[in-house]
Design a protein around this motif. Structure first.
Motif, PDB file in Angstrom:
ATOM      1  N   ILE A 503       0.835  -1.204   0.000  1.00  0.00           N
ATOM      2  CA  ILE A 503       0.000   0.000   0.000  1.00  0.00           C
ATOM      3  C   ILE A 503       0.870   1.255   0.000  1.00  0.00           C
ATOM      4  O   ILE A 503       0.514   2.279  -0.580  1.00  0.00           O
ATOM      5  CB  ILE A 503      -0.989  -0.004   1.195  1.00  0.00           C
ATOM      6  CG1 ILE A 503      -2.015   1.117   1.045  1.00  0.00           C
ATOM      7  CG2 ILE A 503      -0.261   0.109   2.521  1.00  0.00           C
ATOM      8  CD1 ILE A 503      -2.873   1.005  -0.184  1.00  0.00           C
ATOM      9  N   ARG A 504       2.045   1.169   0.636  1.00  0.00           N
ATOM     10  CA  ARG A 504       2.985   2.297   0.594  1.00  0.00           C
ATOM     11  C   ARG A 504       3.442   2.546  -0.848  1.00  0.00           C
ATOM     12  O   ARG A 504       3.438   3.681  -1.333  1.00  0.00           O
ATOM     13  CB  ARG A 504       4.191   2.022   1.484  1.00  0.00           C
ATOM     14  CG  ARG A 504       5.215   3.174   1.483  1.00  0.00           C
ATOM     15  CD  ARG A 504       6.487   2.805   2.227  1.00  0.00           C
ATOM     16  NE  ARG A 504       6.253   2.528   3.632  1.00  0.00           N
ATOM     17  CZ  ARG A 504       6.329   1.319   4.176  1.00  0.00           C
ATOM     18  NH1 ARG A 504       6.673   0.263   3.424  1.00  0.00           N
ATOM     19  NH2 ARG A 504       6.093   1.142   5.455  1.00  0.00           N
ATOM     20  N   PHE A 505       3.841   1.458  -1.532  1.00  0.00           N
ATOM     21  CA  PHE A 505       4.270   1.590  -2.923  1.00  0.00           C
ATOM     22  C   PHE A 505       3.123   2.101  -3.793  1.00  0.00           C
ATOM     23  O   PHE A 505       3.318   2.969  -4.663  1.00  0.00           O
ATOM     24  CB  PHE A 505       4.759   0.238  -3.456  1.00  0.00           C
ATOM     25  CG  PHE A 505       5.133   0.269  -4.913  1.00  0.00           C
ATOM     26  CD1 PHE A 505       6.376   0.732  -5.312  1.00  0.00           C
ATOM     27  CD2 PHE A 505       4.244  -0.158  -5.880  1.00  0.00           C
ATOM     28  CE1 PHE A 505       6.717   0.781  -6.656  1.00  0.00           C
ATOM     29  CE2 PHE A 505       4.567  -0.124  -7.225  1.00  0.00           C
ATOM     30  CZ  PHE A 505       5.812   0.341  -7.616  1.00  0.00           C
ATOM     31  N   ALA A 506       1.917   1.580  -3.563  1.00  0.00           N
ATOM     32  CA  ALA A 506       0.757   2.002  -4.358  1.00  0.00           C
ATOM     33  C   ALA A 506       0.498   3.495  -4.212  1.00  0.00           C
ATOM     34  O   ALA A 506       0.278   4.198  -5.207  1.00  0.00           O
ATOM     35  CB  ALA A 506      -0.477   1.205  -3.938  1.00  0.00           C
ATOM     36  N   PHE A 507       0.537   3.978  -2.977  1.00  0.00           N
ATOM     37  CA  PHE A 507       0.265   5.408  -2.745  1.00  0.00           C
ATOM     38  C   PHE A 507       1.240   6.289  -3.513  1.00  0.00           C
ATOM     39  O   PHE A 507       0.833   7.204  -4.238  1.00  0.00           O
ATOM     40  CB  PHE A 507       0.343   5.708  -1.243  1.00  0.00           C
ATOM     41  CG  PHE A 507       0.212   7.174  -0.921  1.00  0.00           C
ATOM     42  CD1 PHE A 507      -1.027   7.769  -0.836  1.00  0.00           C
ATOM     43  CD2 PHE A 507       1.348   7.972  -0.723  1.00  0.00           C
ATOM     44  CE1 PHE A 507      -1.154   9.120  -0.550  1.00  0.00           C
ATOM     45  CE2 PHE A 507       1.236   9.321  -0.439  1.00  0.00           C
ATOM     46  CZ  PHE A 507      -0.019   9.895  -0.352  1.00  0.00           C
ATOM     47  N   TRP A 508       2.524   6.024  -3.356  1.00  0.00           N
ATOM     48  CA  TRP A 508       3.513   6.893  -3.990  1.00  0.00           C
ATOM     49  C   TRP A 508       3.551   6.716  -5.503  1.00  0.00           C
ATOM     50  O   TRP A 508       3.712   7.686  -6.251  1.00  0.00           O
ATOM     51  CB  TRP A 508       4.892   6.651  -3.376  1.00  0.00           C
ATOM     52  CG  TRP A 508       4.988   7.152  -1.967  1.00  0.00           C
ATOM     53  CD1 TRP A 508       5.092   6.417  -0.829  1.00  0.00           C
ATOM     54  CD2 TRP A 508       4.929   8.525  -1.549  1.00  0.00           C
ATOM     55  NE1 TRP A 508       5.111   7.225   0.280  1.00  0.00           N
ATOM     56  CE2 TRP A 508       5.021   8.531  -0.128  1.00  0.00           C
ATOM     57  CE3 TRP A 508       4.812   9.728  -2.222  1.00  0.00           C
ATOM     58  CZ2 TRP A 508       4.998   9.703   0.612  1.00  0.00           C
ATOM     59  CZ3 TRP A 508       4.783  10.910  -1.480  1.00  0.00           C
ATOM     60  CH2 TRP A 508       4.884  10.890  -0.089  1.00  0.00           C
ATOM     61  N   ALA A 509       3.390   5.483  -5.982  1.00  0.00           N
ATOM     62  CA  ALA A 509       3.424   5.254  -7.424  1.00  0.00           C
ATOM     63  C   ALA A 509       2.228   5.897  -8.118  1.00  0.00           C
ATOM     64  O   ALA A 509       2.373   6.506  -9.195  1.00  0.00           O
ATOM     65  CB  ALA A 509       3.460   3.747  -7.714  1.00  0.00           C
ATOM     66  N   ILE A 510       1.046   5.800  -7.531  1.00  0.00           N
ATOM     67  CA  ILE A 510      -0.146   6.404  -8.136  1.00  0.00           C
ATOM     68  C   ILE A 510      -0.001   7.919  -8.194  1.00  0.00           C
ATOM     69  O   ILE A 510      -0.272   8.548  -9.228  1.00  0.00           O
ATOM     70  CB  ILE A 510      -1.408   5.995  -7.360  1.00  0.00           C
ATOM     71  CG1 ILE A 510      -1.717   4.513  -7.593  1.00  0.00           C
ATOM     72  CG2 ILE A 510      -2.597   6.847  -7.773  1.00  0.00           C
ATOM     73  CD1 ILE A 510      -2.841   3.965  -6.737  1.00  0.00           C
ATOM     74  N   ASN A 511       0.436   8.531  -7.101  1.00  0.00           N
ATOM     75  CA  ASN A 511       0.552   9.990  -7.071  1.00  0.00           C
ATOM     76  C   ASN A 511       1.692  10.494  -7.961  1.00  0.00           C
ATOM     77  O   ASN A 511       1.521  11.455  -8.720  1.00  0.00           O
ATOM     78  CB  ASN A 511       0.752  10.471  -5.630  1.00  0.00           C
ATOM     79  CG  ASN A 511      -0.549  10.526  -4.851  1.00  0.00           C
ATOM     80  OD1 ASN A 511      -1.311  11.475  -4.977  1.00  0.00           O
ATOM     81  ND2 ASN A 511      -0.809   9.499  -4.052  1.00  0.00           N
ATOM     82  N   ILE A 512       2.855   9.846  -7.880  1.00  0.00           N
ATOM     83  CA  ILE A 512       3.992  10.271  -8.711  1.00  0.00           C
ATOM     84  C   ILE A 512       3.692  10.001 -10.186  1.00  0.00           C
ATOM     85  O   ILE A 512       4.000  10.824 -11.068  1.00  0.00           O
ATOM     86  CB  ILE A 512       5.279   9.557  -8.265  1.00  0.00           C
ATOM     87  CG1 ILE A 512       5.685  10.039  -6.865  1.00  0.00           C
ATOM     88  CG2 ILE A 512       6.413   9.796  -9.251  1.00  0.00           C
ATOM     89  CD1 ILE A 512       6.825   9.258  -6.244  1.00  0.00           C
ATOM     90  N   GLY A 513       3.090   8.843 -10.487  1.00  0.00           N
ATOM     91  CA  GLY A 513       2.747   8.522 -11.866  1.00  0.00           C
ATOM     92  C   GLY A 513       1.773   9.518 -12.458  1.00  0.00           C
ATOM     93  O   GLY A 513       1.925   9.944 -13.617  1.00  0.00           O
ATOM     94  N   LEU A 514       0.766   9.923 -11.682  1.00  0.00           N
ATOM     95  CA  LEU A 514      -0.197  10.917 -12.156  1.00  0.00           C
ATOM     96  C   LEU A 514       0.483  12.250 -12.429  1.00  0.00           C
ATOM     97  O   LEU A 514       0.225  12.908 -13.447  1.00  0.00           O
ATOM     98  CB  LEU A 514      -1.312  11.087 -11.119  1.00  0.00           C
ATOM     99  CG  LEU A 514      -2.439  12.076 -11.461  1.00  0.00           C
ATOM    100  CD1 LEU A 514      -3.131  11.696 -12.763  1.00  0.00           C
ATOM    101  CD2 LEU A 514      -3.456  12.135 -10.319  1.00  0.00           C
ATOM    102  N   ALA A 515       1.392  12.651 -11.537  1.00  0.00           N
ATOM    103  CA  ALA A 515       2.128  13.910 -11.729  1.00  0.00           C
ATOM    104  C   ALA A 515       3.011  13.850 -12.973  1.00  0.00           C
ATOM    105  O   ALA A 515       3.043  14.799 -13.774  1.00  0.00           O
ATOM    106  CB  ALA A 515       2.975  14.211 -10.491  1.00  0.00           C
ATOM    107  N   LEU A 516       3.728  12.730 -13.166  1.00  0.00           N
ATOM    108  CA  LEU A 516       4.596  12.598 -14.340  1.00  0.00           C
ATOM    109  C   LEU A 516       3.778  12.582 -15.628  1.00  0.00           C
ATOM    110  O   LEU A 516       4.161  13.213 -16.630  1.00  0.00           O
ATOM    111  CB  LEU A 516       5.412  11.306 -14.232  1.00  0.00           C
ATOM    112  CG  LEU A 516       6.537  11.284 -13.188  1.00  0.00           C
ATOM    113  CD1 LEU A 516       7.151   9.888 -13.103  1.00  0.00           C
ATOM    114  CD2 LEU A 516       7.611  12.321 -13.516  1.00  0.00           C
ATOM    115  N   MET A 517       2.680  11.872 -15.626  1.00  0.00           N
ATOM    116  CA  MET A 517       1.811  11.798 -16.791  1.00  0.00           C
ATOM    117  C   MET A 517       1.429  13.192 -17.279  1.00  0.00           C
ATOM    118  O   MET A 517       1.453  13.492 -18.479  1.00  0.00           O
ATOM    119  CB  MET A 517       0.552  11.005 -16.425  1.00  0.00           C
ATOM    120  CG  MET A 517      -0.476  10.851 -17.533  1.00  0.00           C
ATOM    121  SD  MET A 517      -2.095  10.335 -16.881  1.00  0.00           S
ATOM    122  CE  MET A 517      -1.676   8.953 -15.830  1.00  0.00           C
ATOM    123  N   VAL A 518       1.097  14.048 -16.319  1.00  0.00           N
ATOM    124  CA  VAL A 518       0.643  15.396 -16.658  1.00  0.00           C
ATOM    125  C   VAL A 518       1.808  16.327 -16.975  1.00  0.00           C
ATOM    126  O   VAL A 518       1.826  16.994 -18.012  1.00  0.00           O
ATOM    127  CB  VAL A 518      -0.204  15.966 -15.495  1.00  0.00           C
ATOM    128  CG1 VAL A 518      -0.481  17.442 -15.703  1.00  0.00           C
ATOM    129  CG2 VAL A 518      -1.507  15.180 -15.369  1.00  0.00           C
TER     130      VAL A 518
END
Length: 590
Positions: A503-518
Motif C-alpha cells: 500500500i505504501r508503494f501504491a500510494f507513492w506510485a499512483i501519485n507520482i505517476g499521475l504527476a509525471l503523466m501530466v
C-alpha cells in the motif's frame, strides 16, 4: 468511408477503416458537421457575434475573441483575488479547534464496535471497485497509446475489436462507476454504524443493490460497444447503446436503471439513519447533513434524464453539465466531506462541533460558487453574454476554497501523527491528504487555467482539458474513493495490523505517476497547442500536421513513463486489497 488516400490521416486520428458503416449514416454525420459549422460562423440575428460566441478562433471565417470574453476574464481574476483574500482572513481569524494529542482516545474506538450483516455485505463492493480500477487504467493506457500508434497497442492491432471511441468511452465511464460505487458503499457501511441499529432486511437490500449495479455496469458497457460498432439502429442505440455525451455515455435504459438504483440506495440510507435521527442526539445536525447529501446524490442524477433522443444539442448540453458538474463535483463533494467528518468523529479525532461547522462552511462555499459556476461550461453553446458573465464570476469563486486546501491537508497530516493507534489508519488518511493536494493543483490551478472565458476560448478541446480532467477526476475523486475504501476496510477489522509494503508503494506510485503523466507529457502538449491555437487557430492546434510533428510526438511518447508508474501503483493497490482477504496484506501475529 474507406478512401485509400486517407489511410495515413485516419491512422493519425486513430479512426479505423469503415468506421461509418453505411452511406445513410455518413449523410447524417455530414449534415451534423454542416450544422455545427454553420452555428460557429453564423451571426445571431441583430448581432455581430456567432451563435457560439465566435468559437472556435479562426480569422479565415472572421471568428475572433469578443470584447465580452476579455472583459469577464479580467473580472473573474479580480473575483478570485478578492475571494482568496476573504478566505485567508477567515482562516486567520478562526480559533484552532483541533484536539491535542492528550485529548485523543488512548485506543482505537472501533475495537469491539458493532459489525452488522449489511456492513459486512459492503465488502464485495470494494472488491468490484478494485477490479474496475484495473480495467479503467488498462483502457486509459490503450486510449493514450492509440494517440501515437494509431490502430495498435505496442504492435497488437486492436482497433478492429476495440476502437478508440470504445476504449475512451469505457475509460471515462468506468471511472465514474468505480468512484461512485466506492462512495455509495461507504454510505451503506456508515449508516448503520452511526445509528447503531440494523433495519430488517437491510443486508438483503445491500446485496440486491450490488447485483443491480453489476448488471448496469456490464450491460451499459456491452451496449456501448454494440452502439459504436453500429450493430444497433439509431433509436435502439439511444436506449441501450451510446448516447454520445461524454460522462453520460450510457444508453437511456441504463440511465433509468442507475437512477432507480440510486433511489434504492437512498431508501437503504434513510431507513438505516432514521433511528439515530429520531433520538435527537448531539450529532443530529451532522446526521441531517448526511441525509441531505444522500438525497442530493440520488435526486440530482435525474437531471441526466431531462433530454430526449432529438432534444436540441444546446439544451442537452445544459442538462448534461448538471450531472457532470453539480452531481459529481458538487453534491458528491459535500457527501464525501460529511462521510470523512463522520469517520473522524467516530474515531474521536475531531470534535463534533468542529465537524459540523466545517461541513456547513464547505457546503456553503462549494455550492455557492459551484451551482452558478456551472455556466462556465456553457460559454459557447448559444447562451447570451449574461451567462458568460455569471459563469466566469462564480467559477472563479469555486477556486477560492481549493487554494486553501493546504489547511485541510495539514490537519489530516497532524491527525495521522496524533496517537500510536492512529498509525493503523495512516494510509487512508494519507490518501485524504493527497486529495487536498490534487484539489489545489488539479481542480484549483489546472481548473482555473482553462476556466476563464478567454482561456477556454483558445484551450477548449486541447490537451489542457485532460490535464484538468485527470488531476481532478482521479486526483481528487479517485483518491477520495480509494481513501474511503481503505478506511472502511480497516474499520471492518481494526484489530489486525496491515503489512504496509504494497500500500505504501501504491500510494507513492499512483501519485507520482499521475504527476509525471501530466507534467512531462499532457501539459506540455496542451500548452504547445494553446500557443498555435492563439497564433493560427484551433483547427491547426488539433490538426494531424501539428500533432504528428516530431517534437510533439516525442512529448506524447513521454507519457509512457508516467502511465507505467501509475499502472504499477494500481496493480500494487489491487494486490494489497485482495491480500486483505488472502492474508498476505495482514501482518502475522507472533
Amino acid at each position: 468511408m474507406n478512401d485509400p488516400k486517407l489511410v495515413k490521416l485516419r491512422d493519425n486520428y486513430a479512426i479505423p477503416p469503415n468506421t461509418i458503416k453505411d452511406s445513410s449514416r455518413m449523410f447524417k454525420m455530414n449534415a451534423f458537421f454542416f450544422w455545427t459549422a454553420w452555428s460557429c460562423v453564423t451571426n445571431r440575428p441583430g448581432s455581430e457575434i456567432s451563435y457560439t460566441n465566435n468559437w472556435p478562433s479562426d480569422e479565415l471565417v472572421g471568428n475572433h475573441a469578443t470584447s465580452s470574453l476579455i472583459l469577464w476574464t479580467g473580472f473573474s481574476v479580480i473575483m478570485l483575488i478578492a475571494g482568496i483574500g476573504l478566505m485567508v482572513w477567515f482562516y486567520a481569524s478562526r480559533k484552532d479547534e483541533s484536539l491535542a494529542p492528550h485529548e485523543m482516545p488512548g485506543k482505537d474506538p472501533l475495537l469491539g464496535g458493532i459489525m452488522t450483516a449489511s456492513m459486512k455485505a459492503t465488502l464485495k463492493y470494494f472488491w468490484v471497485v478494485t477490479a474496475l480500477i484495473l480495467v479503467q487504467v488498462l483502457m486509459g493506457a490503450i486510449t493514450a497509446h492509440y494517440a501515437v500508434e494509431g490502430q495498435a497497442f505496442y504492435g497488437i492491432p486492436l482497433s478492429g475489436l476495440l476502437p478508440y471511441s470504445i476504449s475512451r468511452t469505457w475509460h471515462i465511464q468506468l471511472a465514474i462507476f468505480w468512484i461512485a460505487t466506492s462512495w455509495l458503499a461507504t454510505g451503506l457501511y456508515l449508516a448503520p454504524a452511526v445509528s447503531g441499529k440494523e433495519p430488517k432486511y437491510q443486508a438483503l437490500g445491500v446485496n440486491f443493490l450490488f447485483i443491480a449495479l453489476l448488471v448496469i455496469v456490464v450491460g451499459s458497457l456491452i451496449g456501448q460497444w454494440f452502439g459504436v460498432m453500429q450493430r444497433l439502429g439509431l433509436v435502439q442505440n439511444f436506449w441501450f447503446g451510446h448516447q454520445g455525451y461524454e460522462y453520460v455515455d450510457l444508453g437511456r435504459f441504463w440511465q433509468l436503471f442507475l437512477f432507480i438504483g440510486l433511489v434504492i440506495w437512498l431508501v437503504l440510507m434513510g431507513r438505516a439513519l432514521m433511528p439515530a435521527l429520531k433520538n435527537k442526539a448531539e450529532n443530529r445536525s451532522l446526521l441531517t447533513m448526511f441525509l441531505i447529501a444522500s438525497i442530493a446524490i440520488a435526486v440530482f442524477y435525474g437531471a441526466g434524464l431531462m433530454w430526449g433522443r432529438q432534444t436540441h444539442l444546446a439544451i442537452a448540453e445544459y442538462w448534461r453539465w448538471w450531472v457532470v458538474h453539480l452531481w459529481v463535483e458538487g453534491f458528491f463533494e459535500v457527501f464525501a466531506t460529511v462521510a470523512i467528518a463522520f469517520l473522524f468523529v467516530r474515531l474521536g479525532l475531531i470534535r463534533l462541533s468542529t465537524a459540523t461547522g466545517s461541513i456547513l462552511l464547505s457546503t456553503i462555499v462549494f455550492l455557492s460558487g459551484g451551482i452558478i459556476g456551472t455556466f462556465h461550461h456553457l460559454y459557447f453553446t448559444g447562451t447570451p453574454v449574461a451567462i458568460l458573465a455569471l459563469g466566469a464570476t462564480f467559477s472563479a469563486l469555486e477556486v477560492v476554497p481549493l487554494v486553501l486546501m493546504g489547511f485541510e491537508g495539514y490537519g489530516n497530516l497532524r491527525i495521522s501523527r496524533g496517537t500510536e493507534w492512529i498509525q493503523g489508519y495512516k494510509w487512508p488518511i494519507w490518501f485524504f491528504l493527497s486529495v487536498s493536494f490534487w484539489n489545489l493543483v488539479g481542480a484549483g490551478i489546472f481548473g482555473f487555467l482553462i476556466n476563464p472565458p478567454i482561456a477556454l476560448y483558445y484551450m477548449q478541446g486541447l490537451n489542457t482539458t485532460p490535464v484538468h480532467g485527470h488531476t481532478a477526476l482521479f486526483g481528487v475523486y479517485g483518491m477520495l474513493g480509494i481513501g474511503l475504501m481503505l478506511f472502511v476496510m480497516k474499520s471492518m477489522d481494526p484489530g489486525k495490523e496491515w503489512n504496509q509494503k504494497w500500500i505504501r508503494f501504491a500510494f507513492w506510485a499512483i501519485n507520482i505517476g499521475l504527476a509525471l503523466m501530466v507534467l512531462i507529457s499532457v501539459l506540455p502538449v496542451g500548452l504547445a497547442q494553446t500557443w498555435v491555437s492563439v497564433r493560427s487557430g484551433m483547427w491547426y492546434a488539433r490538426s494531424a500536421d501539428f500533432l504528428q510533428d516530431p517534437t510533439i510526438a516525442f512529448f506524447r511518447w513521454l507519457r509512457v513513463i508516467g502511465d507505467t508508474v501509475f499502472a504499477l501503483g494500481t496493480l500494487a493497490l489491487a494486490w494489497f486489497i485482495f491480500g486483505l482477504k488472502g492474508g498476505w496484506s495482514i501482518k502475522k501475529m507472533n
